[in-house]
Scaffold this motif. Structure first.
Motif, PDB file in Angstrom:
ATOM      1  N   LYS A   1       0.748  -1.095  -0.081  1.00 31.74           N
ATOM      2  CA  LYS A   1       0.050   0.077  -0.012  1.00 31.74           C
ATOM      3  C   LYS A   1       1.011   1.174  -0.006  1.00 31.74           C
TER       4      LYS A   1
ATOM      5  N   TYR B   1       3.599  -2.072  -6.019  1.00 28.31           N
ATOM      6  CA  TYR B   1       4.274  -3.209  -6.331  1.00 28.31           C
ATOM      7  C   TYR B   1       5.739  -3.258  -6.638  1.00 28.31           C
TER       8      TYR B   1
ATOM      9  N   ARG C   1       1.309  -9.928  -9.776  1.00 26.61           N
ATOM     10  CA  ARG C   1       0.305  -9.155  -9.811  1.00 26.61           C
ATOM     11  C   ARG C   1      -0.964  -9.978 -10.202  1.00 26.61           C
ATOM     12  N   SER C   2      -0.994 -11.097 -10.640  1.00 30.62           N
ATOM     13  CA  SER C   2      -2.151 -11.930 -10.808  1.00 30.62           C
ATOM     14  C   SER C   2      -2.703 -12.309  -9.542  1.00 30.62           C
ATOM     15  N   TYR C   3      -2.170 -12.493  -8.412  1.00 31.05           N
ATOM     16  CA  TYR C   3      -2.363 -12.790  -7.374  1.00 31.05           C
ATOM     17  C   TYR C   3      -3.171 -11.585  -6.391  1.00 31.05           C
ATOM     18  N   LYS C   4      -4.608 -11.774  -6.552  1.00 32.14           N
ATOM     19  CA  LYS C   4      -5.234 -10.587  -5.859  1.00 32.14           C
ATOM     20  C   LYS C   4      -5.477 -10.716  -4.592  1.00 32.14           C
TER      21      LYS C   4
ATOM     22  N   LYS D   1      -7.679  -9.212  -1.295  1.00 31.10           N
ATOM     23  CA  LYS D   1      -8.996  -8.332  -0.952  1.00 31.10           C
ATOM     24  C   LYS D   1      -8.375  -7.018  -0.280  1.00 31.10           C
TER      25      LYS D   1
ATOM     26  N   LEU E   1      -6.060  -5.170  -0.875  1.00 32.86           N
ATOM     27  CA  LEU E   1      -5.481  -4.195  -1.776  1.00 32.86           C
ATOM     28  C   LEU E   1      -6.597  -3.637  -2.845  1.00 32.86           C
ATOM     29  N   GLU E   2      -7.853  -4.367  -2.626  1.00 37.24           N
ATOM     30  CA  GLU E   2      -8.704  -3.812  -3.715  1.00 37.24           C
ATOM     31  C   GLU E   2      -9.354  -2.541  -3.435  1.00 37.24           C
ATOM     32  N   PRO E   3      -9.698  -1.730  -4.162  1.00 41.68           N
ATOM     33  CA  PRO E   3     -10.450  -0.671  -3.963  1.00 41.68           C
ATOM     34  C   PRO E   3     -11.835  -0.992  -3.548  1.00 41.68           C
ATOM     35  N   THR E   4     -12.173   0.016  -2.494  1.00 41.27           N
ATOM     36  CA  THR E   4     -13.429  -0.147  -1.624  1.00 41.27           C
ATOM     37  C   THR E   4     -14.474   0.778  -2.572  1.00 41.27           C
TER      38      THR E   4
END
Length: 184
Positions: A162, A166, A172-175, A177, A179-182
């Motif tokens: 954060k 990166y 980058r293919s490993y997502k 939660k 780091l996902e935008p809310t």
């Protein structure tokens, strides 16, 4: 009789950074103290690693984060298994886990890394190689503190992503939660 079984295991399937490392191992001599690498201290793994490389025929395969992102982890695992079987000829092979990723003639066993000496040895070779490599990367990217989490998606690692984004060794293919935008 030694040399009849090639044990295969991997390290680094779950981290969000660093290489996937796979190892195949045929023990030519008995090595005392083998176990699942995750159940051994780092010091014990390192000591056993040195004994294993002197007592075994082995082959180690690495897949970079880019290869994992481009091909997917399952394809990398399949290719690694095929490469190990091509390079280490023996009567039988055994892969730790419950999937052979479509590689014919490759039996699997859940928790084989704690039950079968050759798989334990492969587990140790893969884990020590993975951890040594990630420590080299930690020197290149000190802000991520890879030496503390070995590339796994810990709270500390997520906070560093954060803060800094990166770096080259992140998958980058490993997502995640976290780091996902809310949306709210």
């Amino acid at each position: 009789m030694f040399g009849k079984l090639c044990g295969i295991d991997e390290a680094g399937r779950g981290p969000i950074a660093g290489d996937l490392v796979m190892a195949g191992c045929i023990l030519n001599l008995q090595v005392e103290g083998l176990n699942d690498s995750k159940k051994l201290s780092e010091k014990k793994r390192e000591a056993l690693y040195e004994l294993i490389i002197k007592a075994a025929s082995f082959h180690i395969v690495k897949f970079s984060p880019k290869e994992i992102d481009d091909n997917g982890i399952s394809i990398c695992l399949k290719r690694g298994l095929q490469e190990i079987m091509k390079n280490l000829k023996c009567e039988e092979y055994l892969f730790d886990g419950n999937s052979n990723f479509g590689v014919s003639g490759l039996p699997t066993m859940v928790k084989a890394d704690g039950k079968v000496a050759e798989v334990s040895a492969a587990s140790i070779l893969a884990k020590v190689t993975h951890d040594r490599d990630i420590l080299i990367e930690a020197k290149k990217y000190p802000e991520y503190q890879f030496e503390k989490h070995k590339g796994y998606g810990t709270a500390l690692h997520v906070e560093m992503i954060k803060k800094y984004g990166y770096c080259e060794i992140h998958r980058r293919s490993y997502k995640l939660k976290a780091l996902e935008p809310t949306l709210f």
